[in-house]
Design an enzyme around this catalytic site. Sequence first.
Site, PDB file in Angstrom:
ATOM      1  N   HIS A   1      39.387  41.885  37.086  1.00  0.00           N
ATOM      2  CA  HIS A   1      40.047  41.969  35.792  1.00  0.00           C
ATOM      3  C   HIS A   1      40.929  40.734  35.571  1.00  0.00           C
ATOM      4  O   HIS A   1      41.797  40.426  36.388  1.00  0.00           O
ATOM      5  CB  HIS A   1      40.833  43.264  35.624  1.00  0.00           C
ATOM      6  CG  HIS A   1      39.962  44.462  35.885  1.00  0.00           C
ATOM      7  ND1 HIS A   1      40.448  45.701  36.195  1.00  0.00           N
ATOM      8  CD2 HIS A   1      38.596  44.603  35.886  1.00  0.00           C
ATOM      9  CE1 HIS A   1      39.435  46.543  36.381  1.00  0.00           C
ATOM     10  NE2 HIS A   1      38.296  45.892  36.206  1.00  0.00           N
TER      11      HIS A   1
ATOM     12  N   ASP B   1      43.199  40.125  33.342  1.00  0.00           N
ATOM     13  CA  ASP B   1      44.455  40.240  32.609  1.00  0.00           C
ATOM     14  C   ASP B   1      45.712  40.276  33.482  1.00  0.00           C
ATOM     15  O   ASP B   1      46.796  40.622  32.989  1.00  0.00           O
ATOM     16  CB  ASP B   1      44.410  41.403  31.604  1.00  0.00           C
ATOM     17  CG  ASP B   1      43.940  42.714  32.209  1.00  0.00           C
ATOM     18  OD1 ASP B   1      43.639  42.738  33.420  1.00  0.00           O
ATOM     19  OD2 ASP B   1      43.872  43.719  31.473  1.00  0.00           O
TER      20      ASP B   1
ATOM     21  N   ARG C   1      46.839  31.619  41.188  1.00  0.00           N
ATOM     22  CA  ARG C   1      45.404  31.733  40.923  1.00  0.00           C
ATOM     23  C   ARG C   1      44.964  30.689  39.898  1.00  0.00           C
ATOM     24  O   ARG C   1      44.650  31.023  38.751  1.00  0.00           O
ATOM     25  CB  ARG C   1      45.076  33.129  40.369  1.00  0.00           C
ATOM     26  CG  ARG C   1      45.444  34.270  41.294  1.00  0.00           C
ATOM     27  CD  ARG C   1      45.191  35.605  40.608  1.00  0.00           C
ATOM     28  NE  ARG C   1      45.576  36.717  41.463  1.00  0.00           N
ATOM     29  CZ  ARG C   1      45.651  37.980  41.047  1.00  0.00           C
ATOM     30  NH1 ARG C   1      45.352  38.286  39.789  1.00  0.00           N
ATOM     31  NH2 ARG C   1      45.992  38.940  41.879  1.00  0.00           N
TER      32      ARG C   1
ATOM     33  N   SER D   1      46.685  47.542  42.826  1.00  0.00           N
ATOM     34  CA  SER D   1      46.741  46.275  42.089  1.00  0.00           C
ATOM     35  C   SER D   1      47.784  45.362  42.711  1.00  0.00           C
ATOM     36  O   SER D   1      48.607  45.783  43.520  1.00  0.00           O
ATOM     37  CB  SER D   1      47.105  46.524  40.626  1.00  0.00           C
ATOM     38  OG  SER D   1      46.202  47.430  40.039  1.00  0.00           O
ATOM     39  N   SER D   2      47.779  44.107  42.286  1.00  0.00           N
ATOM     40  CA  SER D   2      48.699  43.127  42.863  1.00  0.00           C
ATOM     41  C   SER D   2      50.036  43.120  42.116  1.00  0.00           C
ATOM     42  O   SER D   2      50.170  43.728  41.050  1.00  0.00           O
ATOM     43  CB  SER D   2      48.069  41.732  42.777  1.00  0.00           C
ATOM     44  OG  SER D   2      48.086  41.296  41.433  1.00  0.00           O
TER      45      SER D   2
ATOM     46  N   CYS E   1      46.120  46.817  30.631  1.00  0.00           N
ATOM     47  CA  CYS E   1      45.058  47.657  31.210  1.00  0.00           C
ATOM     48  C   CYS E   1      45.023  49.044  30.571  1.00  0.00           C
ATOM     49  O   CYS E   1      43.953  49.620  30.377  1.00  0.00           O
ATOM     50  CB  CYS E   1      45.276  47.851  32.700  1.00  0.00           C
ATOM     51  SG  CYS E   1      45.299  46.347  33.662  1.00  0.00           S
TER      52      CYS E   1
END
Length: 384
Positions: free
Chosen positions: A246, A248, A265, A301-302, A354
């Site tokens: 994902h 976003d 990233r 999730s991160s 999300c």
Amino acid sequence: MNQPATLVNSWNEWDPLREIVVGIADGACFEPTEPGYRPELRGSGGAFPTGPKPAEMIDRANAQLDGLADLLRSCGVTVRRPEPYDLSAPLRTPTFEVANQYCVVCPRDVMITLGNEIVEATMSRRARYFEYLAYRKLVYEYWDNDPGMVWTVAPKPSMADGMYRQEFWDWPLAKRHREMHSSEFCVTQDEVVFDAADISRFGRDLVVQESMTTNRAGIRWLKRHLEPRGFRVHPVHFPLDFFPSHIDCTFVPLRPGLVLTNPERPLREGEEQMFLRNGWELVEAPQPTTGNDEMPRYCQSSKWLSMNVLSVSPTQVICEEREAPLHELLDKLGFEVLTVPFRDVFEYGGSLHCATWDVNRAGTAEDYFADGYRPLTAGRQAGV
Ligand code: ABU
């Protein structure tokens, strides 16, 4: 004579918001281990739970989802909700079995509005295969009442064992580092696979992340389906994200000419050129206020859920209430920052972007990259 209503219209991530779907936590289960997913407990370890989530966890998440819905309504936005349905029973199809389904908190992963078209993604995980069912009543309502609306269901993959590269989960870090430019993850390239949340919308241009949840066949399907309709589909890669899923929390457009980027990233070298050549500014998000180790215990999730913001308009952005450094940056960039508490939603797969799916934003198909078109043949040569 009354004009027929245009209910479905959304071309980008920032135009003034008119109608949006906000997820619900009712019936949510812990995500099961499956070939495309290995959930892990944060902190002291132990087995990841299975089956339905406890009622108090669901109530806490629903309270924050309702808070977001109230805030959106106070901004004049129409808010819709999916249908709850039973996710707890084991699922058996001709090609796979899974212990239970997951939740309907994150419509963004499943559904996407591309202009006047709603596309239901193929999905990449067994426990999410049937998640589209929670949105079908709404989709029928749009389809029945908006004669211009186009409804597309992407081909469903088998999700059989052979669709996955199961050894992916056991690769040591050194191998992940060696493989970071190959874009080979837990899903193979044999079937069309994509989650809608790997797509970011910039008017006529769509940026699609190759990831654990979107493979090259998925991007090829999106190109072949959408480019004859006037869209341009651009694959992008973030090689330092070893578990990409994902876009976003990685690359978040906020208004024409401005993308919030993830400092850990970066884009694959060269892929930033499309933006820079067309005068876009890529601005790095500040470090999140919560480290990866301090994220909620069941959250997969991160920490970069910090940048999973939702735009109400090109000047107004909703952020999670604790992310003060991001609020400050957005304020300096000229945005009005609205905040809501949302941490109790994190363990359902995401944050504010999300947990929503915008169906209608004012605005039309704009070309923000007049100089940036890469024809389909270039993608083919690159193997995408
Ligand atoms: N569903 C978005 C999660 C992305 C991330 O963990 O960075």
